[in-house]
Design an enzyme around this catalytic site. Sequence first.
Site, PDB file in Angstrom:
ATOM      1  N   ASN A  52       1.018  -1.138   0.052  1.00  0.00           N
ATOM      2  CA  ASN A  52      -0.075   0.084   0.202  1.00  0.00           C
ATOM      3  C   ASN A  52       0.940   1.174   0.075  1.00  0.00           C
ATOM      4  OD1 ASN A  52       0.513   1.045   2.805  1.00  0.00           O
ATOM      5  ND2 ASN A  52      -0.318  -1.071   3.318  1.00  0.00           N
ATOM      6  N   HIS A  95      -8.243   0.245   2.717  1.00  0.00           N
ATOM      7  CA  HIS A  95      -9.183  -0.543   3.696  1.00  0.00           C
ATOM      8  C   HIS A  95     -10.386   0.405   4.179  1.00  0.00           C
ATOM      9  CE1 HIS A  95      -6.223  -4.082   4.812  1.00  0.00           C
ATOM     10  NE2 HIS A  95      -7.103  -4.697   4.224  1.00  0.00           N
ATOM     11  N   CYS A 107      -6.498  -1.469  13.202  1.00  0.00           N
ATOM     12  CA  CYS A 107      -6.033  -2.711  12.450  1.00  0.00           C
ATOM     13  C   CYS A 107      -4.901  -3.398  13.421  1.00  0.00           C
ATOM     14  CB  CYS A 107      -5.340  -2.320  10.923  1.00  0.00           C
ATOM     15  SG  CYS A 107      -4.594  -1.216  10.911  1.00  0.00           S
TER      16      CYS A 107
HETATM   17  N1  ARG Z   1       0.958  -3.933   5.611  1.00  0.00           N
HETATM   18  C1  ARG Z   1      -0.188  -4.238   5.828  1.00  0.00           C
HETATM   19  C2  ARG Z   1      -1.079  -4.641   4.498  1.00  0.00           C
HETATM   20  O1  ARG Z   1      -0.722  -3.778   3.644  1.00  0.00           O
HETATM   21  C3  ARG Z   1      -1.071  -3.370   6.797  1.00  0.00           C
HETATM   22  C4  ARG Z   1      -2.549  -3.720   7.044  1.00  0.00           C
HETATM   23  C5  ARG Z   1      -3.222  -2.633   7.752  1.00  0.00           C
HETATM   24  N2  ARG Z   1      -4.456  -3.112   8.181  1.00  0.00           N
HETATM   25  C6  ARG Z   1      -5.591  -2.567   8.130  1.00  0.00           C
HETATM   26  N3  ARG Z   1      -6.690  -3.019   8.587  1.00  0.00           N
HETATM   27  N4  ARG Z   1      -5.685  -1.125   7.575  1.00  0.00           N
HETATM   28  O2  ARG Z   1      -1.555  -5.361   4.076  1.00  0.00           O
END
Ligand code: ARG
Length: 300
Positions: free
Chosen positions: A44, A198, A294
């Site tokens: 991300n 997300h 998260c």
């Molecule tokens: N590095 C993780 C990903 O990109 C971060 C996830 C963060 N989780 C969230 N629910 N926003 O998958």
Amino acid sequence: MSVKVYVNVHDLKGFSIKNCPVMEEPSGVLMCAPDHYQVLTVKNPYMRGHIGGVDLPKARRQWAEVKEAFDSAGCPVSLIAPTPGLEDMVFCANQSLAGTRPDGQKVALIAAMRHVSRRREVEAFEAWYAERGYRVVKLKPGGHATFEGSGDTVWHPGRRLLWGGYGFRTDAEVFTQVAEAFKTPVILLKLVNARFYHLDTCFCPLTPESVLIYPAAFEAASLELILKIFPIVVTANETDAVARMACNASVARSRTAIVQKGSLSVANHMHALGLGVCEVDTSEFIKSGGSVYCLKQLLW
Ligand code: ARG
């Protein structure tokens, strides 16, 4: 009750939140220590420039501070053992969605992660829930749709209603299975901005009547849905939403909002809504695109 999936305001004709049964409060949260946490690939936009750049001792201290914040807010923290080699497992929101059915049965719907490097994370969660008497539900076999648990599915406070985000990590088509798993209606919101990949990065219900959002993350039709259901919609400014991931906050026991420190635009709204505000520093996790919400899974 019907387990409808709502996609636009026309669908909501005749829908009233007052008709959604009351949903009991979560009993606690599940967290996973950051023993193997690292930024290894860019999944991300937050992760760009941070490959290999996590200060692990600092991350451990920050994680312990978040854990302490939930505990002190009256939300007991359960733990799942971290699996070596799974650097994102610390983000406990994504591997599953926990909740109950109207008959009280505890359910855990297991995620189908978008990125191959995260797919192995779900096994440990399946086992954890099964050992604790949850009905463990998986998506229909053979499908290619992805679903990233409570990263993209958020319970409405106090009511049997789910909000589902799609566009980056989760496919819209899975929400019929989500509605079925929990026997609960879902309102779908389309995410259109990769920074807010997300739902939990841009949408945070604060009370049954109010929600904190970052409007530019959503398609216009989705904003309409949010405005239709929540009488109070407050927004984070760009710096708080992007640099501090302030919408990735979490309200514990309907009383205490736990949020990235320094998110003034957001903390002011939280105070005005009668919430206590507990600021924590999650800067090492923001490098990976995650903050308070998260780092945990709500449990029932
Ligand atoms: N590095 C993780 C990903 O990109 C971060 C996830 C963060 N989780 C969230 N629910 N926003 O998958």
